[in-house]
Design a protein around this motif. Sequence first.
Motif, short mmCIF file in Angstrom:
data_model
loop_
_atom_site.label_atom_id
_atom_site.label_comp_id
_atom_site.label_asym_id
_atom_site.label_seq_id
_atom_site.Cartn_x
_atom_site.Cartn_y
_atom_site.Cartn_z
N HIS A 117 -20.19 -15.25 -25.17
CA HIS A 117 -19.17 -16.63 -25.40
C HIS A 117 -20.14 -17.90 -25.69
O HIS A 117 -20.55 -18.39 -24.93
CB HIS A 117 -18.37 -16.79 -24.48
CG HIS A 117 -17.43 -18.03 -24.34
ND1 HIS A 117 -16.02 -17.63 -24.75
CD2 HIS A 117 -17.40 -19.16 -24.35
CE1 HIS A 117 -15.61 -18.98 -25.19
NE2 HIS A 117 -16.29 -19.86 -24.39
N ALA A 118 -20.35 -17.73 -27.22
CA ALA A 118 -21.31 -18.95 -27.54
C ALA A 118 -20.70 -19.87 -28.47
O ALA A 118 -19.81 -19.32 -29.46
CB ALA A 118 -22.47 -18.36 -28.21
N ALA A 119 -20.88 -21.05 -28.67
CA ALA A 119 -20.31 -22.13 -29.69
C ALA A 119 -21.10 -22.07 -30.82
O ALA A 119 -22.64 -22.06 -30.60
CB ALA A 119 -20.18 -23.39 -28.94
N ILE B 117 -25.56 -21.66 -34.38
CA ILE B 117 -25.54 -20.42 -35.33
C ILE B 117 -24.24 -20.92 -36.15
O ILE B 117 -23.00 -21.15 -35.77
CB ILE B 117 -25.12 -19.14 -34.60
CG1 ILE B 117 -26.36 -18.81 -34.05
CG2 ILE B 117 -25.02 -18.26 -35.75
CD1 ILE B 117 -26.23 -17.62 -33.06
N GLY B 118 -24.38 -20.87 -37.49
CA GLY B 118 -23.30 -21.11 -38.53
C GLY B 118 -23.22 -19.78 -39.43
O GLY B 118 -23.80 -18.93 -39.45
N GLU C 49 -18.79 -23.70 -40.37
CA GLU C 49 -17.82 -23.54 -39.51
C GLU C 49 -16.83 -22.33 -39.70
O GLU C 49 -15.58 -22.16 -38.96
CB GLU C 49 -17.02 -24.95 -39.37
CG GLU C 49 -17.78 -26.10 -38.97
CD GLU C 49 -18.77 -26.67 -40.04
OE1 GLU C 49 -18.59 -26.12 -41.14
OE2 GLU C 49 -19.40 -27.86 -39.95
N ASP C 50 -17.13 -21.57 -40.61
CA ASP C 50 -16.36 -20.41 -41.08
C ASP C 50 -15.02 -20.66 -41.51
O ASP C 50 -13.94 -19.67 -41.51
CB ASP C 50 -16.01 -19.45 -39.67
CG ASP C 50 -15.67 -18.13 -39.87
OD1 ASP C 50 -16.07 -17.59 -40.89
OD2 ASP C 50 -15.00 -17.37 -39.04
N LYS D 157 -17.06 -24.39 -32.54
CA LYS D 157 -16.07 -23.42 -32.31
C LYS D 157 -16.86 -22.09 -31.79
O LYS D 157 -17.88 -21.65 -32.26
CB LYS D 157 -15.36 -23.01 -33.55
CG LYS D 157 -14.47 -22.00 -33.64
CD LYS D 157 -13.83 -22.05 -35.14
CE LYS D 157 -12.60 -20.92 -35.23
NZ LYS D 157 -12.43 -20.65 -36.44
N THR D 158 -16.08 -21.52 -31.01
CA THR D 158 -16.72 -20.11 -30.33
C THR D 158 -16.87 -19.02 -31.39
O THR D 158 -15.80 -18.82 -32.48
CB THR D 158 -15.46 -19.62 -29.17
OG1 THR D 158 -15.42 -20.27 -28.13
CG2 THR D 158 -16.18 -18.18 -28.63
#
Length: 395
Positions: A278-280, A319-320, A341-342, A285-286
């Motif tokens: 569970h990383a931001a 991470i992006g 940000e996806d 955002k997760t």
Amino acid sequence: MKHRIVVLGAGYAGAIAAGRLAKRLHRDDVEIALVNADPDFVERVRLHQLAAGQDLPVRPLRKMFAGTGVQVRIAWVDSVDADRKTVELIGEQGAETLAYDTLVYSLGSTVADFGVPGVVEHAHQVASKQAALRLRERLNQLRADETVLIVGGGLTSIEIATEIAEARPDLKVAMAARGGVGDWLDEKAQSHLHGAFERFGITVHEHADVTRVTEEGVATRSGAEILAQMTIWTAGFAVHPIAAASTLTVSEAGRIVVDATQRSVSHPDVYAFGDAAHAAGVGGKTLRMGCATASPMAWLGADAIAARLTGREVPDAPIGYNSQCISLGRRDAIVQKVTKEDQPTSKVDVGHKAARVKELICKATVWSVNHPTLMVPSRRRSLVETGAAAPVATV
């Protein structure tokens, strides 16, 4: 004594991490054990192809890691004791306890049934190689004009539906999604996707909340029934319950909560990569489950471990994302460019060009996994004394 690093899981995240650590750290100082239940590396992003009847190359883990200094252990992980720093395994020689100094937890995910009755008993899935092979066997038993229903509207759902429709044009393929299918994509990508559905003859039931799976198909919350001779459940993924059963801090979904370096917020000797973490990401955002985040997590986390052990600067850049790649059979695809940000952008490739891009990405990824200590620009470094502080990089 050598510093003992145990990596649980040899999917994309675990295999990449083990190879990267072997490249970064001096063999005289560390022992790296890679634990996996399957003796072969599984290309999870191609399991829809395996299920549809295509054969995939066999890549034995012991052959992949031969000569790297990584010891491959074929075993099931039974439990983790993060306080005693041990892992209970059921392996080739029976039950055993494996102690560690640093643990990398990358056991991935399995299918999530969300408590829907009948999923376990009546639905197939593609969350593992064994499940994909069982699905393949059942597909081979279906006769012409029988119906295959895929429950779900995400990337896995789209890829398995189009793969089956292309491989078995004699079958009727349908999808049932709780929301819209592909509605997160850019307008051009959505148009191409629905055009592919029409070309393949795939029937799409949107806003169909499935509440029960039976031998004859599914029932929806509206009271409607969708009949099918075979149901495939791809409505979501869940992590294995091992982490949640330990003293590690986990999210509501059971994923290990980690900091910006993929390190457990409760146990500094534990790192989590891939679906289990569970990383931001960029923007806070997760990060979602998937290969697109598993590999970057492994790169970042392995480098952070090596940096701390050798007294060097610890990387912690968030991470992006870059793109979403969706195969639509073997000759068609969508490559949707996204922000870090996806969020989807207007840059989209479709058709044969996108299929070539998707295939190139898949081949490059598995090549890097299959050559774990090649093409990583670094030198093996010796460990510093225990307790020595390593600086954290500033962003």
